[in-house]
Scaffold this active site. Structure first.
Site, PDB file in Angstrom:
ATOM      1  N   LYS A 121       0.832  -1.207   0.000  1.00 15.80           N
ATOM      2  CA  LYS A 121       0.000   0.000   0.000  1.00 15.80           C
ATOM      3  C   LYS A 121       0.860   1.248   0.000  1.00 15.80           C
ATOM      4  O   LYS A 121       0.622   2.187  -0.773  1.00 15.80           O
ATOM      5  CB  LYS A 121      -0.925   0.002   1.210  1.00 15.80           C
ATOM      6  CG  LYS A 121      -1.963   1.125   1.182  1.00 15.80           C
ATOM      7  CD  LYS A 121      -2.352   1.603   2.556  1.00 15.80           C
ATOM      8  CE  LYS A 121      -1.315   2.522   3.155  1.00 15.80           C
ATOM      9  NZ  LYS A 121      -1.745   3.157   4.424  1.00 15.80           N
ATOM     10  N   ASP A 139      -6.323   0.756   1.087  1.00 12.43           N
ATOM     11  CA  ASP A 139      -6.339   0.784   2.547  1.00 12.43           C
ATOM     12  C   ASP A 139      -7.715   0.312   3.017  1.00 12.43           C
ATOM     13  O   ASP A 139      -8.515  -0.174   2.222  1.00 12.43           O
ATOM     14  CB  ASP A 139      -6.013   2.187   3.072  1.00 12.43           C
ATOM     15  CG  ASP A 139      -7.075   3.214   2.674  1.00 12.43           C
ATOM     16  OD1 ASP A 139      -8.063   2.845   2.006  1.00 12.43           O
ATOM     17  OD2 ASP A 139      -6.911   4.386   3.039  1.00 12.43           O
TER      18      ASP A 139
END
Length: 216
Positions: A121, A139
Site C-alpha cells: 500500500k 487501505d
C-alpha cells in the site's frame, strides 16, 4: 446494471464531486511524504499531520534522519500507533536511502518494497502521489467502499485482490485519483460503523443500501 455501467456511474460521480483531489497528508518533499505514509499505517492522517511538523523541523531529509537513533525519533512520533516499530523503520529506511540511493526515494516499485516499513500500500501511494504513476493503493477505506458499492465481489477478500480488480476496471488515467476518491468517501461518507447514506448520491445503486431497504 453491468459492471462497466457501474464503474462508469461511480467514476463519473466522483469526477464531478472531486475533480482535483490528493492526499490529506502534509509534506514538503518526496522523502517527507514517505515518512508521513509510513506513520499513517493504522493511524489517522490528522494525527500524523500533528506530529510531522516538529519531526521534519529536526529531520527534514533522509541524511539527517539516518543520523538519528530510534529513541530520538520515538519522542516525536510516540502519539501515533505502533511508535516503536515506526521509529525503527524510519531510521532504517533513511539509512538505506543514504547508503543505496544517495538519500533520494526511488520511484521503482520493487525498490520501494525493499525499504523497512514499506508494504504494498505504501509503495503504491508513493507511486501515485509522489511520482504520478497509475497505481491503486488499497487501505481499509478503499477496501470497504469498493465492496459496499459492488465494485468488487465478496471473493475479493484481500487488499491485493481488490487492487487487481480495481486496476482492471478503472482507466489508468483515473487510478491515482480513484484511490483518493474511494478513500475520502470511506473516511467522510461511507464510514465503517455508521455510514451516512443520507449524504450518499450513490445509494440508489449501492448493493448494501438496497439490501437493507428490502429488509425493512
Amino acid at each position: 446494471m453491468t459492471k462497466k455501467e457501474l464503474y462508469t456511474r461511480v467514476l463519473s460521480y466522483f469526477r464531478e464531486l472531486h475533480p482535483e483531489v490528493t492526499t490529506e497528508l502534509e509534506f514538503g518533499s518526496v522523502f517527507q511524504l514517505l515518512v508521513a505514509v509510513v506513520l499513517s499505517a493504522q493511524c489517522t492522517d490528522k494525527r500524523v499531520n500533528q506530529v510531522t511538523p516538529e519531526l521534519f523541523a529536526h529531520y527534514p531529509d533522509a541524511r539527517t534522519m539516518a543520523e538519528a537513533d530510534e529513541a530520538e525519533i520515538y519522542e516525536y512520533v510516540k502519539s501515533v500507533s505502533y511508535p516503536n516499530a515506526k521509529a525503527r523503520h524510519l531510521v532504517e529506511l533513511s539509512r538505506m536511502l543514504v547508503e543505496e540511493y544517495e538519500g533520494e526515494v526511488p520511484n521503482d516499485f520493487d525498490a520501494l518494497l525493499r525499504l523497512p516499513g514499506v508494504g504494498r500500500k505504501t509503495a503504491n501511494v508513493m507511486q501515485a502521489v509522489a511520482f504520478g504513476q497509475s497505481a491503486m493503493p488499497v487501505d481499509t477505506h478503499v477496501y470497504r467502499v469498493s465492496h459496499r458499492l459492488g465494485l468488487v465481489p465478496s471473493t475479493a477478500d484481500t487488499p491485493l485482490k481488490v487492487e487487481k480488480m480495481l486496476v482492471k476496471h478503472i482507466p489508468a488515467k483515473d487510478l491515482a485519483r480513484a484511490h483518493h476518491w474511494l478513500l475520502l468517501y470511506g473516511r467522510y461518507v461511507c464510514t465503517s460503523r455508521k455510514p451516512h447514506c443520507d449524504k450518499c448520491e450513490l445509494s440508489d445503486i449501492c448493493p448494501k443500501k438496497i439490501e437493507n431497504s428490502k429488509l425493512q
